[in-house]
Design an enzyme around this catalytic site. Structure first.
Site, mmCIF file in Angstrom:
data_model
loop_
_atom_site.group_PDB
_atom_site.id
_atom_site.type_symbol
_atom_site.label_atom_id
_atom_site.label_comp_id
_atom_site.label_asym_id
_atom_site.label_seq_id
_atom_site.Cartn_x
_atom_site.Cartn_y
_atom_site.Cartn_z
ATOM 1 N N GLU A 101 12.036 0.930 4.272
ATOM 2 C CA GLU A 101 10.652 1.180 3.901
ATOM 3 C C GLU A 101 10.615 2.452 3.060
ATOM 4 O O GLU A 101 11.494 3.308 3.141
ATOM 5 C CB GLU A 101 9.776 1.345 5.153
ATOM 6 C CG GLU A 101 9.708 0.071 5.977
ATOM 7 C CD GLU A 101 8.760 0.148 7.154
ATOM 8 O OE1 GLU A 101 8.129 -0.871 7.469
ATOM 9 O OE2 GLU A 101 8.654 1.217 7.767
ATOM 10 N N ASN B 137 -0.964 7.996 8.795
ATOM 11 C CA ASN B 137 0.497 7.828 8.816
ATOM 12 C C ASN B 137 1.076 8.223 7.460
ATOM 13 O O ASN B 137 0.873 9.384 7.075
ATOM 14 C CB ASN B 137 0.963 6.493 9.430
ATOM 15 C CG ASN B 137 0.483 5.219 8.816
ATOM 16 O OD1 ASN B 137 -0.698 4.941 8.804
ATOM 17 N ND2 ASN B 137 1.374 4.395 8.330
ATOM 18 N N ASP B 138 1.765 7.365 6.759
ATOM 19 C CA ASP B 138 2.595 7.800 5.629
ATOM 20 C C ASP B 138 1.856 8.638 4.575
ATOM 21 O O ASP B 138 0.718 8.317 4.235
ATOM 22 C CB ASP B 138 3.143 6.591 4.873
ATOM 23 C CG ASP B 138 3.654 5.491 5.764
ATOM 24 O OD1 ASP B 138 3.767 5.701 6.973
ATOM 25 O OD2 ASP B 138 3.945 4.411 5.234
ATOM 26 N N SER C 109 1.405 1.546 1.819
ATOM 27 C CA SER C 109 1.933 2.722 1.135
ATOM 28 C C SER C 109 2.304 2.485 -0.329
ATOM 29 O O SER C 109 2.600 1.370 -0.745
ATOM 30 C CB SER C 109 3.152 3.241 1.880
ATOM 31 O OG SER C 109 2.697 3.849 3.059
ATOM 32 N N TRP D 40 -7.017 8.230 12.105
ATOM 33 C CA TRP D 40 -5.558 8.030 12.087
ATOM 34 C C TRP D 40 -4.959 8.394 10.737
ATOM 35 O O TRP D 40 -5.546 8.102 9.686
ATOM 36 C CB TRP D 40 -5.281 6.552 12.381
ATOM 37 C CG TRP D 40 -3.877 6.135 12.153
ATOM 38 C CD1 TRP D 40 -3.354 5.642 10.981
ATOM 39 C CD2 TRP D 40 -2.792 6.161 13.089
ATOM 40 N NE1 TRP D 40 -2.017 5.352 11.150
ATOM 41 C CE2 TRP D 40 -1.653 5.662 12.440
ATOM 42 C CE3 TRP D 40 -2.696 6.554 14.428
ATOM 43 C CZ2 TRP D 40 -0.416 5.542 13.065
ATOM 44 C CZ3 TRP D 40 -1.465 6.438 15.065
ATOM 45 C CH2 TRP D 40 -0.344 5.933 14.380
HETATM 46 N N1 DQQ Z 1 3.611 2.143 6.902
HETATM 47 C C1 DQQ Z 1 2.827 1.426 5.932
HETATM 48 C C2 DQQ Z 1 3.780 0.529 5.243
HETATM 49 C C3 DQQ Z 1 5.083 1.203 5.425
HETATM 50 C C4 DQQ Z 1 4.988 1.758 6.813
HETATM 51 C C5 DQQ Z 1 1.695 0.730 6.623
HETATM 52 C C6 DQQ Z 1 5.884 2.918 7.071
HETATM 53 O O1 DQQ Z 1 3.450 0.380 3.869
HETATM 54 O O2 DQQ Z 1 6.164 0.357 5.247
HETATM 55 O O3 DQQ Z 1 0.810 1.675 7.221
HETATM 56 O O4 DQQ Z 1 5.403 3.743 8.102
#
Ligand code: DQQ
Length: 460
Positions: free
Chosen positions: A193, A20-21, A81, A18
């Protein structure tokens, strides 16, 4: 050899698992560094680490070892993040330790950008009164006026987005300076965020990712007396589009930014393919003379262009103006519609029309709409429209830069609005593209398109 028809080629994805950010982006030791929220064990969110890749030129990237992993203590529930700076010569990460129900801001340092040492004695653990301990995350570091500043995303009472400001002389011990900026309206969601406070020339820009809209806004204004004063706001990425933006000042003076483009299909399909999540291409930000934020792919991206598959100038009253094909494309299209004609592009279309993703500009509504109703015959994919407001000035052409990359579509409209999406055509023949005009008095079109190569040659 990558045979997965939905795997992007020039949008970054994790080697497996996976993503994400984007996290901790920066330049050090002659290379650009890109970290990212990562679950290495499965193609679903959880047990969040920081993955790492690096590049000498912003064009091709190589995978590096995982940078941060959860450990007992402040980040036991995940390394959320954050951002990166070189502080007094020391590469330093600022990130959120997830310690349910609380979130705390952690520091890690490194000598070589590969092995990171956590410093629990420096953890910033207390959000200010009125901010829930679990709505306190995503520290963004910057240097200004001889100070180090941290901007932390927050929610004021779970109702409105807020950015909190901290200040430091050494980049290690932080003094709270109060709210940098509080959302003026619920239009901007319930929590901010991944805030980014950026200096562009003489002005300041605050970008925020808005929860739960899953879109991003840019406020342009002033940073004075440790407060951000917004003078205008604009959509950066349309709701439901790219999220969790992260920028940094590159050594050549450009402000570079990445964001995350989420999957839009049922979770079991991600898990079956073994990967999930893509990043936008690196983008460069600037302000125009009117103070509007402009966003476009970095110029370096053109180095990935291969064969030219379209190079056309046409004027037509109605119908298809140009046809071409490809699953990984960089398209530059400029339309000058007459008398409120509707114009657009068909992408990833099957020859019989059973699958097609349609990008359409509606002059009356002044909206750019990505129509996904027929983007896939697979019912386990999301197929609702995505849209963004785009007001064109009198006589201004619609200028689209569209990056098609298997399941990723990333659109830059007149450099003012971005719209990123995911589509999953199921048919191997869904690679047709066309530019068209309908209604009104026709349109003039200038269009060029290229096939695109891979940013990860070492993965094969
Ligand atoms: N994803 C992170 C957080 C953030 C969010 C956690 C934004 O730190 O706020 O995976 O997609």
């Amino acid at each position: 050899m990558n045979c997965d028809p939905h795997r992007p080629r020039f949008h970054f994805t994790a080697p497996r698992g996976w993503l994400n950010d984007p996290n901790g982006v920066g330049f050090h030791g002659g290379r650009f560094h890109l970290h990212y929220q990562h679950n290495p064990a499965a193609a679903r969110w959880g047990d969040i680490h920081w993955g790492h890749a690096s590049s000498a030129d912003l064009v091709t990237w190589r995978d590096e070892p995982i940078a941060l992993a959860p450990s007992p203590g402040d980040d036991a529930g995940g390394c959320f993040s954050g951002s990166f700076a070189v502080v007094d010569g020391v590469p330093t990460m600022y990130y959120t330790g997830h310690r349910p129900p609380a979130q705390v801001q952690c520091i890690a340092t490194s000598d070589d950008m590969l092995r990171w040492t956590k410093h629990p004695e420096l953890t910033l653990s207390e959000p200010p009164a009125g901010v829930a301990p679990g709505d306190f995350r995503d520290p963004f570091v910057l240097r200004h006026d001889g100070w180090w500043y941290l901007v932390v995303g927050a929610s004021l009472g779970g109702e409105r987005g807020q950015c909190l400001l901290y200040r430091s002389t050494d980049g290690r011990r932080w003094e709270p300076r109060g709210p940098l900026f509080t959302s003026p309206s619920r239009r901007f969601g319930r929590m901010f965020e991944c805030p980014n406070l950026l200096r562009l020339g003489e002005r300041w820009v605050l970008t925020v990712s808005v929860w739960p809209n899953m879109g991003a806004y840019a406020f342009v204004g002033r940073f004075e007396d440790e407060r951000f004063i917004a003078e205008s706001d604009a959509v950066l990425d349309a709701d439901g589009s790219a999220f969790a933006h992260l920028a940094f000042p590159a050594p050549d003076g450009r402000c570079l930014q990445w964001a995350w483009i989420d999957e839009q299909r049922d979770a079991d399909l991600n898990e079956a393919d073994g990967w999930a999540g893509a990043l936008t291409v690196p983008r460069q930000l600037a302000l125009d003379a009117a103070g509007r934020l402009l966003t476009r792919p970095v110029d370096e991206l053109a180095a990935l262009r291969g064969e030219t598959v379209a190079d056309a100038r046409h004027a037509a009253a109605s119908g298809v103006l140009e046809r071409f094909s490809g699953r990984h494309l960089d398209i530059e299209a400029s339309f000058l519609p007459r008398d409120r004609a509707r114009v657009g592009l068909d992408l990833l279309a099957a020859p019989d029309g059973s699958e097609v993703t349609r990008l359409r500009y509606l002059p009356d509504a002044q909206r750019l709409v990505l129509e996904r109703a027929r983007s896939s015959i697979n019912p386990k994919t999301r197929r609702q429209n995505q849209q963004a407001e785009l007001m064109l000035d009198e006589g201004e052409p619609l200028r689209l830069r569209v990056l098609v990359d298997a399941s990723v579509i990333e659109v830059f409209a007149n450099e003012r609005v971005c719209l990123a999406s995911r589509v999953y055509p199921a048919l191997g023949t869904s690679v047709q593209a066309s530019a068209w005009v309908e209604g009104g008095g026709g349109a003039d079109l200038a269009l060029r398109a290229w096939t695109m190569g891979s940013i990860l040659p070492e993965r094969g």
